[in-house]
Design a protein around this motif. Structure first.
Motif, PDB file in Angstrom:
ATOM      1  N   ASP A   1      53.112  61.617  36.048  1.00 27.96           N
ATOM      2  CA  ASP A   1      51.968  62.022  35.231  1.00 27.96           C
ATOM      3  C   ASP A   1      50.669  61.328  35.628  1.00 27.96           C
ATOM      4  O   ASP A   1      49.618  61.613  35.046  1.00 27.96           O
ATOM      5  N   VAL A   2      50.713  60.426  36.596  1.00 24.32           N
ATOM      6  CA  VAL A   2      49.522  59.664  36.977  1.00 24.32           C
ATOM      7  C   VAL A   2      48.685  60.456  37.984  1.00 24.32           C
ATOM      8  O   VAL A   2      49.200  61.004  38.957  1.00 24.32           O
ATOM      9  N   ASP A   3      47.386  60.499  37.727  1.00 28.28           N
ATOM     10  CA  ASP A   3      46.443  61.082  38.676  1.00 28.28           C
ATOM     11  C   ASP A   3      45.936  59.948  39.565  1.00 28.28           C
ATOM     12  O   ASP A   3      44.950  59.284  39.256  1.00 28.28           O
ATOM     13  N   TRP A   4      46.603  59.730  40.684  1.00 30.01           N
ATOM     14  CA  TRP A   4      46.256  58.603  41.549  1.00 30.01           C
ATOM     15  C   TRP A   4      44.874  58.756  42.165  1.00 30.01           C
ATOM     16  O   TRP A   4      44.210  57.770  42.476  1.00 30.01           O
ATOM     17  N   GLY A   5      44.446  59.983  42.304  1.00 23.70           N
ATOM     18  CA  GLY A   5      43.124  60.224  42.871  1.00 23.70           C
ATOM     19  C   GLY A   5      41.987  59.768  41.980  1.00 23.70           C
ATOM     20  O   GLY A   5      40.833  59.684  42.426  1.00 23.70           O
ATOM     21  N   ALA A   6      42.300  59.464  40.729  1.00 25.19           N
ATOM     22  CA  ALA A   6      41.263  58.997  39.802  1.00 25.19           C
ATOM     23  C   ALA A   6      40.946  57.516  40.005  1.00 25.19           C
ATOM     24  O   ALA A   6      40.012  57.003  39.388  1.00 25.19           O
ATOM     25  N   TYR A   7      41.706  56.848  40.865  1.00 23.47           N
ATOM     26  CA  TYR A   7      41.509  55.412  41.074  1.00 23.47           C
ATOM     27  C   TYR A   7      40.776  55.153  42.388  1.00 23.47           C
ATOM     28  O   TYR A   7      40.998  55.827  43.395  1.00 23.47           O
ATOM     29  N   ASP A   8      39.909  54.162  42.355  1.00 23.13           N
ATOM     30  CA  ASP A   8      39.196  53.749  43.569  1.00 23.13           C
ATOM     31  C   ASP A   8      40.111  52.984  44.517  1.00 23.13           C
ATOM     32  O   ASP A   8      39.912  53.013  45.733  1.00 23.13           O
ATOM     33  N   LEU A   9      41.099  52.289  43.942  1.00 21.68           N
ATOM     34  CA  LEU A   9      42.003  51.473  44.755  1.00 21.68           C
ATOM     35  C   LEU A   9      43.368  51.418  44.079  1.00 21.68           C
ATOM     36  O   LEU A   9      43.456  51.236  42.859  1.00 21.68           O
ATOM     37  N   VAL A  10      44.412  51.595  44.866  1.00 20.49           N
ATOM     38  CA  VAL A  10      45.790  51.493  44.380  1.00 20.49           C
ATOM     39  C   VAL A  10      46.450  50.337  45.116  1.00 20.49           C
ATOM     40  O   VAL A  10      46.475  50.312  46.355  1.00 20.49           O
ATOM     41  N   VAL A  11      46.960  49.369  44.359  1.00 20.99           N
ATOM     42  CA  VAL A  11      47.528  48.146  44.934  1.00 20.99           C
ATOM     43  C   VAL A  11      49.043  48.157  44.714  1.00 20.99           C
ATOM     44  O   VAL A  11      49.511  48.179  43.575  1.00 20.99           O
ATOM     45  N   VAL A  12      49.796  48.155  45.798  1.00 12.59           N
ATOM     46  CA  VAL A  12      51.252  48.088  45.690  1.00 12.59           C
ATOM     47  C   VAL A  12      51.642  46.662  45.314  1.00 12.59           C
ATOM     48  O   VAL A  12      51.285  45.713  46.001  1.00 12.59           O
ATOM     49  N   ARG A  13      52.355  46.539  44.225  1.00 10.79           N
ATOM     50  CA  ARG A  13      52.805  45.211  43.821  1.00 10.79           C
ATOM     51  C   ARG A  13      54.335  45.189  43.705  1.00 10.79           C
ATOM     52  O   ARG A  13      55.007  45.249  44.698  1.00 10.79           O
TER      53      ARG A  13
ATOM     54  N   VAL B   1      42.880  38.139  42.966  1.00 13.04           N
ATOM     55  CA  VAL B   1      41.942  39.097  42.367  1.00 13.04           C
ATOM     56  C   VAL B   1      40.676  39.191  43.194  1.00 13.04           C
ATOM     57  O   VAL B   1      40.101  40.280  43.392  1.00 13.04           O
ATOM     58  N   ASP B   2      40.180  38.067  43.717  1.00 12.54           N
ATOM     59  CA  ASP B   2      39.031  38.105  44.628  1.00 12.54           C
ATOM     60  C   ASP B   2      39.321  39.007  45.814  1.00 12.54           C
ATOM     61  O   ASP B   2      38.455  39.782  46.264  1.00 12.54           O
ATOM     62  N   CYS B   3      40.524  38.900  46.322  1.00  8.80           N
ATOM     63  CA  CYS B   3      40.935  39.705  47.473  1.00  8.80           C
ATOM     64  C   CYS B   3      40.913  41.202  47.124  1.00  8.80           C
ATOM     65  O   CYS B   3      40.438  42.028  47.908  1.00  8.80           O
ATOM     66  N   ILE B   4      41.425  41.543  45.943  1.00  3.11           N
ATOM     67  CA  ILE B   4      41.383  42.940  45.502  1.00  3.11           C
ATOM     68  C   ILE B   4      39.953  43.434  45.374  1.00  3.11           C
ATOM     69  O   ILE B   4      39.591  44.523  45.850  1.00  3.11           O
ATOM     70  N   GLU B   5      39.117  42.633  44.721  1.00  2.00           N
ATOM     71  CA  GLU B   5      37.714  43.028  44.539  1.00  2.00           C
ATOM     72  C   GLU B   5      37.000  43.252  45.877  1.00  2.00           C
ATOM     73  O   GLU B   5      36.183  44.161  46.006  1.00  2.00           O
ATOM     74  N   ALA B   6      37.350  42.447  46.858  1.00  2.00           N
ATOM     75  CA  ALA B   6      36.695  42.569  48.163  1.00  2.00           C
ATOM     76  C   ALA B   6      37.010  43.910  48.822  1.00  2.00           C
ATOM     77  O   ALA B   6      36.231  44.378  49.676  1.00  2.00           O
ATOM     78  N   GLN B   7      38.107  44.540  48.420  1.00  2.00           N
ATOM     79  CA  GLN B   7      38.477  45.834  48.995  1.00  2.00           C
ATOM     80  C   GLN B   7      37.710  47.000  48.385  1.00  2.00           C
ATOM     81  O   GLN B   7      37.760  48.119  48.891  1.00  2.00           O
ATOM     82  N   LEU B   8      36.976  46.720  47.319  1.00  2.00           N
ATOM     83  CA  LEU B   8      36.256  47.792  46.625  1.00  2.00           C
ATOM     84  C   LEU B   8      34.933  48.152  47.312  1.00  2.00           C
ATOM     85  O   LEU B   8      34.333  49.162  47.005  1.00  2.00           O
ATOM     86  N   GLY B   9      34.500  47.279  48.214  1.00  2.00           N
ATOM     87  CA  GLY B   9      33.279  47.567  48.966  1.00  2.00           C
ATOM     88  C   GLY B   9      32.013  47.340  48.171  1.00  2.00           C
ATOM     89  O   GLY B   9      32.020  46.924  47.033  1.00  2.00           O
TER      90      GLY B   9
END
Length: 285
Positions: free
Chosen positions: A44-56, A277-285
């Motif tokens: 049910d998730v619309d993955w395209g609605a996210y700017d970034l998807v992080v596999v955890r 979290v800094d690392c994730i944020e850095a991927q947002l451009g």
């Protein structure tokens, strides 16, 4: 600051709810982002609605491999997924270790038995190794790993069972594991922290669910050099990585590169969660 939408992906097993994605999501929200923790196979998730998807903590992907890889590719079309699909596909099969060894990175020797191999017993004996670890080439958490003498009937029977289902890796036992396996955690190529995972007395498996324990570890220059040399061989830039090493013949030796869904041991360092979290944020451009 522009609010960005970030999905952190986990699994659905209620037996263990990984706290790290939720902790990271809390910090991302505090920084003004819209962060959700989602089960990767939720239809049910619309993955395209996210700017970034992080596999955890997608710790059931081993049992749904083709579904998982198709999901990775699909998500990366409508969004951006990390680590990148090329890295995930490269890392999913332990055959990448042979590539590291061929490039001069210290790895344990290995024999790969392709799925459906026959005469498994003679193949294992032909290695000349006295004691070996046998495990599926696609697996995690030492779920189906077995240790034994190469002459052991039980070990050969185990190898025959799992080779009927998929490729199997055979490696000589590294006694250095008894002193612990060192895990280096790197974000954007920079060392964040490290941990030494020590098996329970009489065991060789370092995972907590097998009785292993975690100790602080100060990284040596040799360990860091080995980790970086191994990561440099990935097919694309690696955003987050765990490099598992064991001392073997006096050399830090790669046991695994965990580039898909590693436990990042954020709990062992007071600043590790913030750095991730800094690392994730850095991927947002």
């Amino acid at each position: 600051m522009t609010t960005r939408r970030i999905a952190l992906c986990t699994w659905s097993d209620p037996a263990y709810v990984d706290p790290e994605p939720r902790q990271a999501a809390d910090i991302l929200r505090a920084r003004g982002h819209d962060a959700d923790v989602l089960v990767w196979h939720d239809v049910d998730v619309d993955w395209g609605a996210y700017d970034l998807v992080v596999v955890r903590s997608t710790w059931d992907y081993f049992d749904r491999l083709e579904e998982f890889l198709a999901w990775v590719d699909r998500v990366d079309v409508g969004s951006r997924i990390i680590n990148p699909p090329s890295v995930i596909r490269w890392n999913v099969h332990k055959g990448y270790l042979a590539e590291l060894g061929a490039a001069g990175v210290a790895v344990l020797p290995m024999l790969v038995l392709p799925r459906g191999s026959v005469d498994v017993a003679s193949s294992i004996r032909a290695t000349g190794w006295e004691k070996v670890v046998v495990k599926p080439a696609v697996d995690g958490g030492a779920r189906q790993a077995a240790l034994g003498e190469t002459t052991s009937t039980a070990l050969v029977q185990h190898a025959e069972r799992i080779v009927a289902l998929g490729d199997v890796v055979v490696q000589p036992y590294a006694p250095g594991i008894e002193a612990g396996e060192v895990s280096l955690l790197l974000f954007d190529g920079e060392l964040s922290h490290a941990v030494r995972k020590v098996p329970a007395v009489g065991d060789y498996r370092v995972q907590a669910h097998h009785g292993g324990s975690e100790l602080p570890h100060t990284v040596t220059e040799a360990e860091l050099a080995t980790a970086r040399a191994a990561l440099a061989l990935a097919p694309e830039g690696v955003v987050y990585a765990r490099v598992d090493l064991v001392e073997h013949d006096g050399v830090p030796t790669v046991m695994e590169l965990e580039l898909i869904e590693p436990d990042l041991f954020l709990r062992v360092d007071d600043r590790a969660l913030e750095r991730f979290v800094d690392c994730i944020e850095a991927q947002l451009g």
